[in-house]
Scaffold this active site. Structure first.
Site, short mmCIF file in Angstrom:
data_model
loop_
_atom_site.label_atom_id
_atom_site.label_comp_id
_atom_site.label_asym_id
_atom_site.label_seq_id
_atom_site.Cartn_x
_atom_site.Cartn_y
_atom_site.Cartn_z
N ARG A 137 0.83 -1.36 0.12
CA ARG A 137 0.01 -0.24 0.03
C ARG A 137 0.89 1.29 -0.16
O ARG A 137 2.19 1.25 -0.03
CB ARG A 137 -1.02 0.07 1.04
CG ARG A 137 -0.74 -1.06 2.32
CD ARG A 137 0.44 -0.18 3.29
NE ARG A 137 0.40 1.23 3.51
CZ ARG A 137 1.50 2.14 3.66
NH1 ARG A 137 2.61 1.69 3.59
NH2 ARG A 137 1.02 3.41 3.93
N GLY A 138 0.16 2.37 0.11
CA GLY A 138 0.90 3.78 -0.18
C GLY A 138 1.14 3.88 -1.83
O GLY A 138 1.10 2.97 -2.59
N ALA A 139 0.81 5.02 -2.11
CA ALA A 139 0.51 5.51 -3.46
C ALA A 139 1.72 5.17 -4.54
O ALA A 139 1.53 4.35 -5.47
CB ALA A 139 0.07 6.92 -3.89
N ARG A 178 -7.45 -0.11 -6.63
CA ARG A 178 -7.49 0.80 -5.45
C ARG A 178 -7.83 2.18 -6.53
O ARG A 178 -7.08 2.40 -7.20
CB ARG A 178 -6.48 0.93 -4.80
CG ARG A 178 -6.40 -0.13 -3.76
CD ARG A 178 -5.60 0.08 -2.44
NE ARG A 178 -5.97 0.85 -1.47
CZ ARG A 178 -5.48 1.41 -0.48
NH1 ARG A 178 -4.17 1.19 -0.41
NH2 ARG A 178 -6.10 2.14 0.42
N GLN A 210 -1.43 1.97 10.30
CA GLN A 210 -0.06 2.11 9.29
C GLN A 210 0.84 2.96 10.14
O GLN A 210 2.09 2.64 9.90
CB GLN A 210 -0.26 2.82 8.04
CG GLN A 210 -1.10 2.30 6.99
CD GLN A 210 -2.65 2.57 7.02
OE1 GLN A 210 -3.18 2.83 8.10
NE2 GLN A 210 -3.18 2.45 6.19
N ASP A 232 -2.02 10.91 -1.86
CA ASP A 232 -2.48 9.76 -2.86
C ASP A 232 -2.65 10.21 -4.33
O ASP A 232 -2.67 9.71 -5.29
CB ASP A 232 -3.53 9.10 -2.28
CG ASP A 232 -3.01 8.12 -1.38
OD1 ASP A 232 -2.89 8.29 0.00
OD2 ASP A 232 -3.03 6.79 -2.07
N ASN A 272 -5.25 12.32 0.83
CA ASN A 272 -4.39 11.63 1.48
C ASN A 272 -5.14 10.72 2.70
O ASN A 272 -6.33 10.79 2.94
CB ASN A 272 -3.23 12.46 2.32
CG ASN A 272 -2.16 11.53 3.00
OD1 ASN A 272 -1.51 10.64 2.08
ND2 ASN A 272 -1.76 11.84 4.07
N LYS A 273 -4.64 9.98 3.59
CA LYS A 273 -5.02 9.19 4.19
C LYS A 273 -6.03 9.76 5.16
O LYS A 273 -5.85 10.68 5.83
CB LYS A 273 -3.85 8.45 5.47
CG LYS A 273 -4.29 7.53 6.32
CD LYS A 273 -5.25 6.35 6.03
CE LYS A 273 -4.81 5.44 4.75
NZ LYS A 273 -5.68 4.75 4.18
O1 MRU Z 1 -4.35 3.21 2.32
P1 MRU Z 1 -2.96 3.34 2.18
O2 MRU Z 1 -2.20 2.67 3.34
O3 MRU Z 1 -2.52 2.85 0.87
O4 MRU Z 1 -2.60 5.08 2.32
C1 MRU Z 1 -1.57 5.64 2.11
C2 MRU Z 1 -1.40 6.84 2.38
O5 MRU Z 1 -2.38 7.61 2.57
C3 MRU Z 1 -0.14 7.62 2.24
O6 MRU Z 1 -0.06 8.90 2.99
C4 MRU Z 1 0.08 7.92 0.79
O7 MRU Z 1 -0.09 7.06 -0.14
C5 MRU Z 1 1.55 8.54 0.23
S1 MRU Z 1 2.53 7.31 0.50
C6 MRU Z 1 4.21 7.82 -0.10
#
Ligand code: MRU
Length: 353
Positions: A56-58, A99, A204, A245, A255-256
């Site tokens: 996970r993470g963009a 996603r 996370q 994201d 973002n999250k």
């Molecule tokens: O749901 P996730 O864990 O994929 O969400 C991740 C985030 O919101 C991060 O802040 C974002 O992807 C940036 S990661 C460099």
């Protein structure tokens, strides 16, 4: 397989490794209790890993999908050499749907599609596509290092920071976006204290950010999200540093979930707010945050913790995975191309070119 390799400079973790057998991913659902590596050998397994948060993470999602395209081409060229492109397109649609919010996913797939179009008929597509996926991966690490340098320049000596979610090596090709700035600022001796939100419901922050920072010898203090306003009120942090994201053309940021409330709270307390995101996270087609699709995830993620029910039986849950922070609450957006202070449409357009 070990996630920690000797690289120095508080940068030893990598979450994905390409091998001749396929793509190896550290299973982020199991961290920090167990360090388990999965081997993915086909695109359906890659889409499933993205959907189910193995990775996970963009930026990490985009890079993983790019390697997924290599696996797709390998499978289809071996089976039906004349038709691999059409089958690969079907797989790309499946990967893109895994996603919805992180634009890096469709960005990486588009790069792979353009690469595939340059491959002559009858030629084995795997070497060229693997080279492209590896280039996307390497460029992401380079962008993170550049952003680390640019972002750390805003951090005064003796500063304490608060971060949210996980934006580090686990969430990217390596080094991280917001955590890249924190890595660099720590390395430069600028930071007094790093606070991390635990980041409900997926944790996370407490599972991944804390694991990753401690592995890289950077001390971290976890807080429940609800403690952030009081932390700021007491003057214990000067910067909030987060990832993204998707960044819209006017500088609004997805973002999250919880990022927006941090931005509102930071502005109330005079705490500065930094978003760190590579250009692969910019979506100039989205005029503002309203145009960004927000993923809704299953209720069970809120109602349970590690498989155990934590809510009263019968309670329902609302579980948006992301929120939108309006540009007006952001002091600076850091990209590898440069920084945008007080972002708006004109300044974002100037960055893009
Ligand atoms: O749901 P996730 O864990 O994929 O969400 C991740 C985030 O919101 C991060 O802040 C974002 O992807 C940036 S990661 C460099």
């Amino acid at each position: 397989m070990e996630a920690k390799v000797t690289r120095g400079g508080h940068d030893t973790i990598r979450a994905m490794v390409w091998t001749t057998e396929g793509l190896r991913l550290i299973d982020q659902r199991a961290l920090p209790a167990a360090e388990q590596w999965l081997l993915l050998t086909n695109p359906a397994a890659v889409a499933q890993a993205i959907r189910e948060m193995v990775v996970r993470g963009a930026p990490a999602i985009g890079i993983t999908a790019a390697y997924g395209v290599v696996l797709s081409a390998r499978e289809h060229f071996a089976r039906t050499p004349a038709q691999w492109r059409q089958s690969m397109e079907d797989d790309m649609r499946m990967l893109a749907a895994a996603r919805p919010t992180a634009v890096n996913l469709v960005w990486a797939l588009q790069r792979m599609r353009e690469c595939a179009h340059r491959i002559a008929g009858g030629v084995d597509p795997v070497p060229a596509l693997l080279e492209e996926a590896s280039a996307i991966h390497a460029a992401d690490v380079a962008a993170n290092r550049a952003m680390g340098r640019l972002g750390a320049a805003f951090i005064p000596p003796g500063c304490s920071v608060l971060t949210h979610c996980n934006t580090g090596s686990l969430a990217t090709g390596g080094y991280g976006t917001a955590l890249g700035v924190i890595r660099r600022a720590w390395h430069d001796g600028l930071l007094r204290h790093v606070y991390a939100d635990e980041t409900r419901p997926w944790l996370q922050g407490s599972r991944l950010t804390a694991w990753e920072l401690l592995r890289d010898d950077i001390p971290v203090t976890l807080i429940a999200e609800g403690a952030a306003a009081y932390l700021m009120k007491l003057g214990r942090v000067q910067w909030v540093v987060v990832g993204a994201d998707r960044v819209a053309a006017n500088g609004d940021v997805a973002n999250k979930i919880g990022t927006y409330s941090l931005a509102v709270t930071a502005r109330r307390h005079g705490v500065r707010f930094m978003v760190v995101a590579p250009s692969s996270t910019l979506d100039m087609q989205a005029p503002d945050g309203e145009a960004i699709p927000i993923e809704n995830r299953p209720e069970t993620e809120v109602l349970t913790l590690s498989g155990q029910a934590v809510a009263a039986s019968g309670a329902r849950a609302w579980n948006p995975a992301f929120d939108i922070t309006p540009a007006e609450l952001i002091d600076v957006i850091v990209t590898e191309r440069g920084v945008v202070e007080a972002p708006d449409s004109a300044r974002m357009a100037a960055l893009n070119g």
